[in-house]
Design a protein around this motif. Structure first.
Motif, mmCIF file in Angstrom:
data_model
loop_
_atom_site.group_PDB
_atom_site.id
_atom_site.type_symbol
_atom_site.label_atom_id
_atom_site.label_comp_id
_atom_site.label_asym_id
_atom_site.label_seq_id
_atom_site.Cartn_x
_atom_site.Cartn_y
_atom_site.Cartn_z
ATOM 1 N N MET A 1 49.529 52.683 40.090
ATOM 2 C CA MET A 1 48.219 52.267 39.542
ATOM 3 C C MET A 1 48.403 51.132 38.531
ATOM 4 S SD MET A 1 45.876 55.648 38.861
ATOM 5 C CE MET A 1 46.637 55.989 37.311
ATOM 6 N N TYR A 2 49.380 51.287 37.657
ATOM 7 C CA TYR A 2 49.620 50.264 36.633
ATOM 8 C C TYR A 2 50.052 48.938 37.283
ATOM 9 C CZ TYR A 2 49.629 54.208 33.372
ATOM 10 O OH TYR A 2 49.277 55.316 32.657
ATOM 11 N N GLY A 3 50.882 49.080 38.302
ATOM 12 C CA GLY A 3 51.341 47.883 39.012
ATOM 13 C C GLY A 3 50.168 47.134 39.634
ATOM 14 N N LEU A 4 49.288 47.916 40.281
ATOM 15 C CA LEU A 4 48.099 47.299 40.889
ATOM 16 C C LEU A 4 47.257 46.597 39.826
ATOM 17 C CD1 LEU A 4 46.897 50.046 43.412
ATOM 18 C CD2 LEU A 4 47.584 47.722 43.990
ATOM 19 N N MET A 5 47.146 47.255 38.655
ATOM 20 C CA MET A 5 46.347 46.663 37.566
ATOM 21 C C MET A 5 46.924 45.316 37.126
ATOM 22 S SD MET A 5 45.777 49.872 35.042
ATOM 23 C CE MET A 5 44.907 51.346 35.541
ATOM 24 N N GLY A 6 48.252 45.238 37.081
ATOM 25 C CA GLY A 6 48.898 44.034 36.546
ATOM 26 C C GLY A 6 48.965 42.876 37.532
ATOM 27 N N MET A 7 48.830 43.177 38.829
ATOM 28 C CA MET A 7 49.068 42.124 39.831
ATOM 29 C C MET A 7 48.098 40.947 39.721
ATOM 30 S SD MET A 7 50.151 44.265 43.205
ATOM 31 C CE MET A 7 50.548 42.875 44.240
ATOM 32 N N GLY A 8 46.833 41.240 39.508
ATOM 33 C CA GLY A 8 45.833 40.167 39.398
ATOM 34 C C GLY A 8 46.100 39.280 38.196
ATOM 35 N N LEU A 9 46.449 39.933 37.086
ATOM 36 C CA LEU A 9 46.747 39.191 35.850
ATOM 37 C C LEU A 9 47.967 38.287 36.064
ATOM 38 C CD1 LEU A 9 45.789 39.138 32.806
ATOM 39 C CD2 LEU A 9 47.683 40.680 32.340
ATOM 40 N N ALA A 10 48.984 38.872 36.716
ATOM 41 C CA ALA A 10 50.222 38.113 36.967
ATOM 42 C C ALA A 10 49.972 36.940 37.920
ATOM 43 C CB ALA A 10 51.290 39.040 37.545
ATOM 44 N N LEU A 11 49.139 37.176 38.914
ATOM 45 C CA LEU A 11 48.845 36.120 39.890
ATOM 46 C C LEU A 11 48.182 34.922 39.201
ATOM 47 C CD1 LEU A 11 48.709 35.394 43.000
ATOM 48 C CD2 LEU A 11 46.350 36.185 42.898
ATOM 49 N N ILE A 12 47.158 35.208 38.399
ATOM 50 C CA ILE A 12 46.425 34.117 37.737
ATOM 51 C C ILE A 12 47.328 33.395 36.752
ATOM 52 C CG2 ILE A 12 44.529 33.634 36.117
ATOM 53 C CD1 ILE A 12 42.945 35.865 37.586
ATOM 54 N N PHE A 13 48.139 34.156 36.003
ATOM 55 C CA PHE A 13 49.035 33.478 35.069
ATOM 56 C C PHE A 13 50.088 32.665 35.824
ATOM 57 C CE2 PHE A 13 52.807 32.896 32.593
ATOM 58 C CZ PHE A 13 52.298 32.361 31.435
ATOM 59 N N GLY A 14 50.631 33.260 36.877
ATOM 60 C CA GLY A 14 51.710 32.602 37.619
ATOM 61 C C GLY A 14 51.295 31.271 38.217
ATOM 62 N N ILE A 15 50.080 31.179 38.700
ATOM 63 C CA ILE A 15 49.639 29.955 39.368
ATOM 64 C C ILE A 15 48.963 29.001 38.398
ATOM 65 C CG2 ILE A 15 48.294 29.013 41.299
ATOM 66 C CD1 ILE A 15 50.496 31.055 42.139
ATOM 67 N N MET A 16 48.088 29.541 37.536
ATOM 68 C CA MET A 16 47.277 28.661 36.683
ATOM 69 C C MET A 16 47.811 28.539 35.259
ATOM 70 S SD MET A 16 43.548 30.112 37.849
ATOM 71 C CE MET A 16 42.583 28.891 36.977
ATOM 72 N N GLY A 17 48.684 29.470 34.861
ATOM 73 C CA GLY A 17 49.174 29.461 33.479
ATOM 74 C C GLY A 17 48.173 30.070 32.514
ATOM 75 N N LEU A 18 47.090 30.626 33.054
ATOM 76 C CA LEU A 18 46.024 31.154 32.202
ATOM 77 C C LEU A 18 46.191 32.661 32.005
ATOM 78 C CD1 LEU A 18 43.171 30.702 30.841
ATOM 79 C CD2 LEU A 18 42.204 31.399 33.036
ATOM 80 N N ILE A 19 46.164 33.099 30.740
ATOM 81 C CA ILE A 19 46.142 34.543 30.473
ATOM 82 C C ILE A 19 44.677 34.952 30.455
ATOM 83 C CG2 ILE A 19 46.692 36.354 28.821
ATOM 84 C CD1 ILE A 19 49.040 34.617 27.893
ATOM 85 N N ASN A 20 44.307 35.750 31.443
ATOM 86 C CA ASN A 20 42.892 36.103 31.604
ATOM 87 C C ASN A 20 42.572 37.350 30.779
ATOM 88 O OD1 ASN A 20 40.301 36.506 32.473
ATOM 89 N ND2 ASN A 20 40.913 37.393 34.445
ATOM 90 N N PHE A 21 42.057 37.134 29.575
ATOM 91 C CA PHE A 21 41.728 38.271 28.717
ATOM 92 C C PHE A 21 40.523 39.053 29.252
ATOM 93 C CE2 PHE A 21 44.245 35.679 25.850
ATOM 94 C CZ PHE A 21 45.019 36.632 25.201
ATOM 95 N N ALA A 22 39.792 38.472 30.179
ATOM 96 C CA ALA A 22 38.652 39.186 30.778
ATOM 97 C C ALA A 22 39.095 40.099 31.928
ATOM 98 C CB ALA A 22 37.622 38.183 31.277
ATOM 99 N N HIS A 23 40.408 40.188 32.143
ATOM 100 C CA HIS A 23 40.962 40.987 33.241
ATOM 101 C C HIS A 23 40.442 42.430 33.210
ATOM 102 C CE1 HIS A 23 44.043 41.944 36.200
ATOM 103 N NE2 HIS A 23 44.412 42.973 35.465
ATOM 104 N N GLY A 24 40.473 43.044 32.032
ATOM 105 C CA GLY A 24 39.995 44.427 31.895
ATOM 106 C C GLY A 24 38.500 44.522 32.165
ATOM 107 N N ALA A 25 37.763 43.516 31.732
ATOM 108 C CA ALA A 25 36.307 43.515 31.962
ATOM 109 C C ALA A 25 36.012 43.392 33.454
ATOM 110 C CB ALA A 25 35.659 42.369 31.192
ATOM 111 N N PHE A 26 36.846 42.642 34.182
ATOM 112 C CA PHE A 26 36.660 42.533 35.634
ATOM 113 C C PHE A 26 36.906 43.898 36.292
ATOM 114 C CE2 PHE A 26 37.716 37.697 36.106
ATOM 115 C CZ PHE A 26 36.611 37.415 35.324
#
Lengths: 241, 301
Positions: free
Chosen positions: B25-50
């Motif tokens: 579950m934790y891994g699944l939670m982190g994947m979207g955040l990691a994907l956006i950071f990995g490609i765009m360099g952006l730390i998406n603080f709205a990740h939890g809100a999504f």
């Protein structure tokens, strides 16, 4: 100039990294199909910034860029490249974690949905550079510097471009590989492509250029046929480079 | 600490199974955040809100409309894909264009703004009451004395499918190759004719879809509530930091590691220890492997 039909026409181009500061100051130049056009000058003279301005990496402040008769001033780089302009940027530009074949396939991005064309272009690239065929599944970051340059040049050629802009293609290569790179550059022009070439090896650039421009502080201060400038290369290097 | 429990193989195995389920579950939670950071360099603080929006979408589609759970989860993912695409195109992309290379700090502030806005919007619209479901899948089985719920099995299978699906997408599709190329050399990608603005929009939408779908998948564990994403954001950050910023696969492995540590800590230690142990692991990783456990470089990129 030996060529007749200009493929690239740049008129009074002015651009810079900041809004009010011009790095390129009203530069005009032409490049025709089947010819090599050399751009020479010292480091910081504005040659690379000029190419970036032509392609849209730097937004022009004024002036006009036309490609094959159509104005492309300020077009985004991906749009310019999709029109048939290929660009080799300074330094290595392979995608290191992608395989050789994946890199080549990306060279065909504008035509990615035309499978037959992609396959044919891939086969041609492998025919010209068998080393890429042998290493097609290799992660390209693991290739030697020379092999990476071969990959970059073949990737440029994949789309059948009308114009190739080369920024320091021999940089960092061993003399033998550098010589092979210049041969490849000449072969592009012999196939009817317009080539614009920047390279640190001024003598070699002038040798293979039909026409050349000398840059200093963002301006063209001298221009002429490669042959005429070659005769005075000692003075050019001493005075401007 | 009750280390004696670790002498019973069944107990150890039960902790392992629980930890694995939790970790996935934790891994699944982190994947979207990691994907956006990995490609765009952006730390998406709205990740939890999504994630929170995903839980509400799942609740609405599955409970209010009565749509079967699997379709409701897909609806949550598709909904967040669309929301992510619109937000990237209307807010993040213009910011990147205006700010040039210095857009990231403003991007962080913007996603924090999005987080606050979405949480408050949820509070106004949905109220301070949680909305959940009892179970995604009913039932459990016992294998050699180890209890395994079917829901955990489903989450585990979905996680494997997501990881394999994302790997295949990145490896075998034109868009996947373009995303990888853009993450490595955006200027060179443009020289190939790739419109990197579209690639960034697709990436942000994909990262949003991942966390939205996970919100739907985990509705029974994390019921829809305006601030439910806070804990998810924290867990996502931990797995991404431990795994290595921007590495999607490492996020999954780090998630499993985190779940296992949490499970064993919860089993043998008094309440309260488990968070301290997790925090200690994060600190240790930051000290000894600042770029993350599975990153090739030693220092943070």
């Amino acid at each position: 100039m030996t060529n007749t039909q200009p493929c690239l026409v740049v008129e009074d181009l002015r651009s810079g990294y900041e809004r009010d500061v011009a790095v390129i100051k009203d530069v005009s130049m032409q490049a025709a199909r089947g010819s090599v056009t050399g751009l020479i000058g010292a480091n910081g003279a504005g040659k690379s910034s000029f190419l970036k301005s032509v392609l849209g990496y730097l937004k022009p402040q004024s002036g006009k860029v036309s490609f094959e008769g159509e104005e492309i001033t300020g077009f985004r780089p991906d749009v310019s490249c999709s029109l048939g302009i290929a660009y080799l940027m300074e330094g290595h530009s392979v995608f290191p974690s992608l395989s050789v074949e994946e890199n080549l396939l990306l060279g065909m991005w504008p035509w990615r949905h035309d499978r037959n064309r992609v396959r044919a272009a891939l086969e041609r690239a492998y025919d010209r550079a068998p080393v890429l065929m042998e290493r097609r599944q290799t992660t390209s970051g693991l290739l030697s510097g020379g092999q990476q340059r071969i990959l970059e040049l073949e990737r440029l050629y994949m789309t059948d471009p009308s114009l190739i802009l080369l920024d320091e293609p021999s940089l960092g290569l061993a003399p033998k590989l550098a010589a092979e790179t210049f041969e490849r550059v000449e072969s592009f022009s012999k196939e009817g492509i317009a080539v614009v070439l920047i390279d640190q090896n001024v003598r070699r650039v002038l040798e293979i250029s039909d026409y050349a421009y000398v840059f200093q502080l963002g301006e063209v201060i001298l221009e002429g046929t490669g042959t005429s400038l070659s005769k005075d290369v000692g003075n050019i290097v001493k005075e401007f480079i | 600490m009750n280390f004696e429990l670790l002498t019973y193989p069944v107990v150890v195995a039960q902790f392992f199974v629980d930890g694995l389920g939790r970790g996935v579950m934790y891994g699944l939670m982190g994947m979207g955040l990691a994907l956006i950071f990995g490609i765009m360099g952006l730390i998406n603080f709205a990740h939890g809100a999504f994630f929170m929006v995903g839980t509400y979408l799942m609740y609405f589609v599955a409970v209010q409309l009565g749509v079967p759970f699997p379709i409701a989860i897909i609806a949550a993912a598709v909904g967040l894909f669309c929301i992510g695409a619109v937000l990237e195109r209307t807010l993040i992309s213009p910011l990147r264009k205006r700010m040039g290379e210095n857009w990231l700090v403003d991007g962080y502030v913007m996603t924090i703004g999005l987080l606050i806005m979405l949480e408050n919007l949820a509070l106004i619209v949905m109220g301070p009451r949680d909305h959940g479901i009892a179970r995604l899948v009913e039932g459990r089985t016992m294998i050699s004395g180890i209890i395994v719920t079917y829901e955990r099995v489903v989450v585990f299978v979905v996680a494997i499918l997501v990881v394999l699906g994302l790997a295949a997408f990145m490896r075998y599709t034109n868009i996947g190759r373009a995303i990888r190329a853009t993450s490595e050399h955006p200027d060179a990608a443009m020289a190939m004719g790739i419109d990197i603005r579209k690639i960034y929009t697709i990436t942000f939408a994909l990262g949003s879809a991942l966390i939205g779908g996970v919100g739907g998948l985990l509705l029974s564990t994390y019921p829809a509530f305006p601030t439910i994403g806070s804990d998810v954001l924290l867990k996502s950050f931990i797995v991404v930091i431990v795994g290595g910023l921007g590495n999607v696969w490492a996020a999954m492995v780090a998630g499993i590691l985190l779940g296992l540590i949490e499970s064993y800590a919860q089993g043998i230690a008094a309440s309260g220890w488990q968070n301290s142990i997790i925090a200690a692991v994060v600190v240790a990783v930051l000290v000894f492997r600042p770029a993350g456990l599975f990153s090739k470089s030693v220092s943070r990129p």
